[in-house]
Design an enzyme around this catalytic site. Structure first.
Site, PDB file in Angstrom:
ATOM      1  N   ASN A 169       0.878  -1.171   0.000  1.00  0.00           N
ATOM      2  CA  ASN A 169       0.000   0.000   0.000  1.00  0.00           C
ATOM      3  C   ASN A 169       0.910   1.215   0.000  1.00  0.00           C
ATOM      4  O   ASN A 169       1.729   1.365   0.896  1.00  0.00           O
ATOM      5  CB  ASN A 169      -0.884   0.029   1.253  1.00  0.00           C
ATOM      6  CG  ASN A 169      -1.740  -1.224   1.380  1.00  0.00           C
ATOM      7  OD1 ASN A 169      -2.127  -1.820   0.380  1.00  0.00           O
ATOM      8  ND2 ASN A 169      -2.038  -1.618   2.608  1.00  0.00           N
ATOM      9  N   HIS A 180       8.912   5.192   4.432  1.00  0.00           N
ATOM     10  CA  HIS A 180      10.055   4.303   4.205  1.00  0.00           C
ATOM     11  C   HIS A 180       9.604   3.167   3.277  1.00  0.00           C
ATOM     12  O   HIS A 180       8.559   2.559   3.507  1.00  0.00           O
ATOM     13  CB  HIS A 180      10.542   3.740   5.545  1.00  0.00           C
ATOM     14  CG  HIS A 180      11.884   3.085   5.438  1.00  0.00           C
ATOM     15  ND1 HIS A 180      13.014   3.612   6.018  1.00  0.00           N
ATOM     16  CD2 HIS A 180      12.284   1.969   4.788  1.00  0.00           C
ATOM     17  CE1 HIS A 180      14.045   2.831   5.736  1.00  0.00           C
ATOM     18  NE2 HIS A 180      13.624   1.826   4.984  1.00  0.00           N
ATOM     19  N   HIS A 182       8.466   0.033   1.846  1.00  0.00           N
ATOM     20  CA  HIS A 182       8.168  -1.274   2.430  1.00  0.00           C
ATOM     21  C   HIS A 182       6.864  -1.819   1.873  1.00  0.00           C
ATOM     22  O   HIS A 182       6.022  -1.071   1.375  1.00  0.00           O
ATOM     23  CB  HIS A 182       8.064  -1.177   3.960  1.00  0.00           C
ATOM     24  CG  HIS A 182       6.819  -0.473   4.435  1.00  0.00           C
ATOM     25  ND1 HIS A 182       6.638   0.894   4.327  1.00  0.00           N
ATOM     26  CD2 HIS A 182       5.687  -0.947   5.009  1.00  0.00           C
ATOM     27  CE1 HIS A 182       5.462   1.226   4.832  1.00  0.00           C
ATOM     28  NE2 HIS A 182       4.859   0.134   5.247  1.00  0.00           N
ATOM     29  N   GLN A 184       4.121  -5.545   2.438  1.00  0.00           N
ATOM     30  CA  GLN A 184       3.647  -6.482   3.439  1.00  0.00           C
ATOM     31  C   GLN A 184       3.416  -7.839   2.786  1.00  0.00           C
ATOM     32  O   GLN A 184       3.268  -7.929   1.567  1.00  0.00           O
ATOM     33  CB  GLN A 184       2.335  -5.992   4.061  1.00  0.00           C
ATOM     34  CG  GLN A 184       2.434  -4.654   4.766  1.00  0.00           C
ATOM     35  CD  GLN A 184       1.110  -4.269   5.421  1.00  0.00           C
ATOM     36  OE1 GLN A 184       0.617  -4.956   6.287  1.00  0.00           O
ATOM     37  NE2 GLN A 184       0.545  -3.156   4.989  1.00  0.00           N
TER      38      GLN A 184
END
Lengths: 359, 359
Positions: A169, A180, A182, A184
């Site tokens: 997302n 930052h 990233h 999931q």
């Protein structure tokens, strides 16, 4: 790819990945959760599980506004989620997981309830908070694909888990305030409704025609050549003919490849190029970071080969014009019918016109 | 209920409804559309139609910011969508419909394409821009239910239409900037994916048990009495045990009633009370207008009785806490798995505690 798996002081797992050398030993610290378990209730009308993870609403860990939990630790008095030692990609169990290995009891209800068994992992794409998935070097994007494959293998080995789903997302427009880079990974104890619906179509098609439906569609897209954004030897990026979101893009291998586990060196390298092309075009389109939900679909983790399906990374950007969000409302959320205000061909033309440099 | 059906100068239909007397003859004016047709493309992987209505993006009619198209006309030089003559509820064809009777041609593509046949209507709930559905008198809410039933009958008679879907999008949080109280009705040429999924569960259950699944669930909810917001002789409002949205509420008859066409005087009156109770509790909860998507599910328009299903109005509010939106992202939009941060029992307790006066 090199890997070191560790256990954080509060019991959560941390996996450090190195591209060219093994991550060294290191001290671990960081926030520890007020985890209280989760459970799932059966929605008998929609025939789907709904997850209740109430610890997510009342988070006990309230960091200062400038605290970046994904930055490599530098201050022993304020450790982050990831150590300061050498690593290229880090993966750890979410502090407030919707699904987890120790989900606890499920309170009885008037519908079936079960513990929220599964896994919710955070994937730190880079040590550098100023990068994004698309600005990373191709070798780093390849490593991320490798890490996804490793997580798919690891989580898929757990007998209680049925489907491993990497996603990202990106942007405040989809609720993300931590910039930052990233993503999931959720691992579900069932094949989730949306991939299950696609798999059902693919199984039917494969039984009838002996071919993968997604590959047939891909060949038609390549022949039409109206919406293709990247055409490499092993991978493709395109706005699909049936795009639901204005700037929807699919990134997928052009050769049979049902899951991340089936990636070989050549497919992975080309898939990284297709991904980076898409992401740089997105950010280049309006000269600003382009928000999206990225969903990586693959075969279920049941040990079968699944020749009927094809690995596919789909991007759902919330904007339909600069500054104009597409709201999902009555017809989309209520009926499940998407209405698009734009044609996929025109949006593809806009994205095709954005020039990008891959290296 | 009294009704007068008219044709606007640009060919769109307008239906005026009166509660106690027939709406008189009147002059018609208002904006006229740059309607260019729409088409649908088949999404072969998700097995669903996607609607492309490009005239919605490039609207030719750009009203001044203070112009309210739903206010009864008072200035002949700036007519609105609805006349200044006497009426209580007005329904007209949307100026920029996603689906319409004259959808035009569908350009050939690499997937099946068909014209966007259907109907998109706007339902003006009140002449008064300062009201909302919940603040209207019970008699007016009953009239709106009657109007929905009339539209279901009218549109359902068109052989090419399969499903009539009344809904309301309320609040800027779901993309609505026009605050005059109004809803919409979409009539689809197919049963949409989400109601179709529910109907499939209901059919299976009815074939096995000879009862309506939704009524069984409702009886269990009434017996548990943990989440019920309104319990009348014929209708109920409750937070369902399997709520996906924090403040999700279902409003439904407690007696068999598969569609709006099956409403009798008593069910309608009690359903209006259940609806008004829900809406006043919503607005009373935080002392401000509560945004939501409201979806009215009913039997398909195929002339069958559909004893397996039950009329049900579902509310999907985007907030999970004051000022905190629930973003639909990776797990919801990508996997179709909703994660809730709150328990239905706690949200029901909050709503139960809000006192309301129905008249």
């Amino acid at each position: 790819m090199f890997k070191r798996s560790l256990v954080k002081p509060d019991g959560r797992l941390l996996h450090l990945y190195g591209r060219t050398s093994p991550p060294p030993e290191c001290d671990l610290g960081g926030p520890s959760g007020g985890y209280g378990g989760s459970h799932m209730r059966w929605h008998p009308l929609r025939a789907e599980w709904v997850v209740y993870a109430t610890h997510r609403q009342t988070r006990t860990f309230l960091p200062p506004p400038e605290y970046n939990p994904l930055l490599p630790s530098s201050d022993p008095n304020q450790p982050t989620e990831v150590p300061g030692s050498a690593w290229d990609v880090a993966v750890f169990d979410n502090l407030y997981p919707s699904l987890s290995a120790d989900a606890g009891a499920s309170p009885p209800q008037i519908v079936d309830t079960v513990p929220g068994v599964g896994a919710c992992e955070v994937v730190v794409f880079s040590r550098d908070p100023g990068q994004s998935l698309g600005t990373l070097p191709l070798a780093q994007i390849e490593l991320i694909l490798d890490v996804w494959a490793d997580r798919t293998a690891d989580l898929g080995r757990r007998a209680e888990l049925a489907y491993v789903f990497p996603f990202e997302n990106r942007g405040v427009e989809v609720g993300v305030t931590l910039h930052h880079p990233h993503g999931q990974i959720y691992a579900y104890p069932f094949v989730p409704p949306l991939p299950a619906r696609v798999l059902a179509q693919e199984e039917r098609y494969h039984a009838l025609h002996g071919r993968a439906l997604a590959l047939e569609l891909l060949e038609a897209e390549l022949a039409a050549d109206e919406r293709v954004l990247y055409r490499g030897p092993r991978a493709v990026a395109l706005v699909p003919v049936c795009a639901r979101y204005a700037y929807e893009v699919w990134v997928t291998p052009r050769v049979p490849c049902p899951s991340l586990l089936a990636l070989d060196t050549e497919i992975r390298a080309d898939l990284a190029r297709a991904l980076k092309t898409t992401l740089l075009k997105y950010d280049g389109l309006w000269g600003r970071p382009f928000p999206y939900v990225m969903a990586c679909y693959q075969a279920p983790s049941d040990g079968e080969l699944h020749p009927e399906t094809q690995l596919r990374i789909e991007f759902y950007p919330p904007y339909r014009m600069p500054g104009r969000l597409k709201y999902l409302a009555g017809t989309e959320l209520g009926a499940g019918v998407f209405t698009a205000e734009t044609l996929p061909e025109l949006k593809a033309a806009e994205l095709r016109a954005v020039e990008v440099e891959l290296e």
